[in-house]
Design an enzyme around this catalytic site. Sequence first.
Site, PDB file in Angstrom:
ATOM      1  N   ALA A  19       0.858  -1.194   0.000  1.00  0.00           N
ATOM      2  CA  ALA A  19       0.000   0.000   0.000  1.00  0.00           C
ATOM      3  C   ALA A  19       0.891   1.239   0.000  1.00  0.00           C
ATOM      4  O   ALA A  19       2.102   1.145   0.222  1.00  0.00           O
ATOM      5  CB  ALA A  19      -0.897   0.010   1.230  1.00  0.00           C
ATOM      6  N   LYS A  20       0.337   2.364  -0.259  1.00  0.00           N
ATOM      7  CA  LYS A  20       1.059   3.638  -0.143  1.00  0.00           C
ATOM      8  C   LYS A  20       0.033   4.743  -0.070  1.00  0.00           C
ATOM      9  O   LYS A  20      -1.072   4.622  -0.624  1.00  0.00           O
ATOM     10  CB  LYS A  20       1.952   3.861  -1.360  1.00  0.00           C
ATOM     11  CG  LYS A  20       3.042   4.875  -1.133  1.00  0.00           C
ATOM     12  CD  LYS A  20       4.209   4.244  -0.386  1.00  0.00           C
ATOM     13  CE  LYS A  20       5.305   5.223  -0.104  1.00  0.00           C
ATOM     14  NZ  LYS A  20       6.443   4.554   0.553  1.00  0.00           N
TER      15      LYS A  20
END
Length: 416
Positions: free
Chosen positions: A104-105
């Site tokens: 994720a980011k």
Amino acid sequence: MTKESLFEGALRQFNKAADLMKLDSGMREVLSTHKRELTIHFPVKMDDGSVRVFTGYRFQHNIARGPAKGGVRYHPNVNADEIKTLSFLMTWKCAVAGVPYGGAKGGVKVDPAKLSETELERLSRRYFSDISIIIGPAEDIPAPDVNTNGRIMSWFLDTYSMNAGHSTLGIVTGKPLELGGSLGRPEATGRGVSIIANEASKYFLGDELKGKTVAIQGFGNVGSYTALILDQEYGAKIVAISDITGGYYNPDGINAKEAFDYVTINKSLKGYNAQKITNEELLELDVDVLIPAALERAITVENADKIRAKVIVEAANGPTTPEADEILNSKGIKIVPDFLSNAGGVTVSYFEWVQGLYSYFWDLDDVRKALDKAMKNAFKDSVKMREEHKTDMRTASYMVAINKVATATRLRGIFP
Ligand code: NAD
């Protein structure tokens, strides 16, 4: 011809590995597609009473092997393509390091230096509140990245905990020690880079790093700890370091502890006592190991031909463009890819999350030992794959990671 986006470049490198392992088209589509892409526009009350609207993102690429995991960055250049690419890389980073997370980011398009402390707090709390619909200690666990830190993680934790009705230590990592952070987290990425640099030296150059020359671009969290650990614990000769103020060169070796303390006091290397060179000159030095630890796109088609290092250990995310990567490969320069070299950060973040879930905290020695083991195993797996398929380290590391995520996906099956 339109310029290739960051994500298209990453996908091209992923596809090279997928081709080599003959990944079927269905699995290739699953693994190259993001699970969730959240874009938010949210208002923040400024100190002067006005209201400004900011844009933020949280992307989750894949959760086949566990909760999504990735940092949050605050930067004026943050955009969907960048966040999409970095979340994609996080999946492979977690897989290659053997950490049971997916990628994720997140990010907010903002220059935090232009906000007051109270504006920064309101922006952070509102951003976190708005992304909370897809965040949770079992769903997606954010962490610091460029321009975010333990202070901001504390606000994130508090925002989430206020709504949950209890303190939730597992909601973010990179927290201050007093709020459930882990010993060894600040140094973790640099320590991981150092372990990998020494393994790469043994494998590609035939011997440990002791006495070998190293140049490091970037002297922030990652670059400074890498320099310190390589100098003090591995006996490498750090001949050049740099930051936004330029490069600093000493052919007899820079005292990394002195430089580390200098930056702690002065906030940058400006005025540091060594021969002044440019960042471009640093990258082109004739050294055994070059470590780009600043920002993305440091090595491009413009300078790839001039690089003389024997081995590049990518500490920053995306420091080499795909085109430059091909040039370096054709020159025989060995590159250890970012998502393998800098996996030490997420590995100790994982240790922090585990400690938080159990409310049982480890000694520094235990953290370091577990990190050492994880990094060495990750390097060994990639080397094995490289030799089996006679390919470069980036492709080999992708293959190790893709194998793990594809296997998890096959074992789970496609729902329903
Ligand atoms: P940081 O902000 O602490 O440090 C960045 C350093 O790069 C500073 O010294 C800055 O002056 C320097 N810099 C900026 N622009 C430069 C330029 N044009 N030329 C030379 N130096 C320049 O950031 P960090 O946490 O050390 O992260 C560095 C890189 O490593 C980023 O790509 C980040 O995404 C990646 N990374 C960080 C971690 C982590 O745990 N901090 C983990 C994995 C990857």
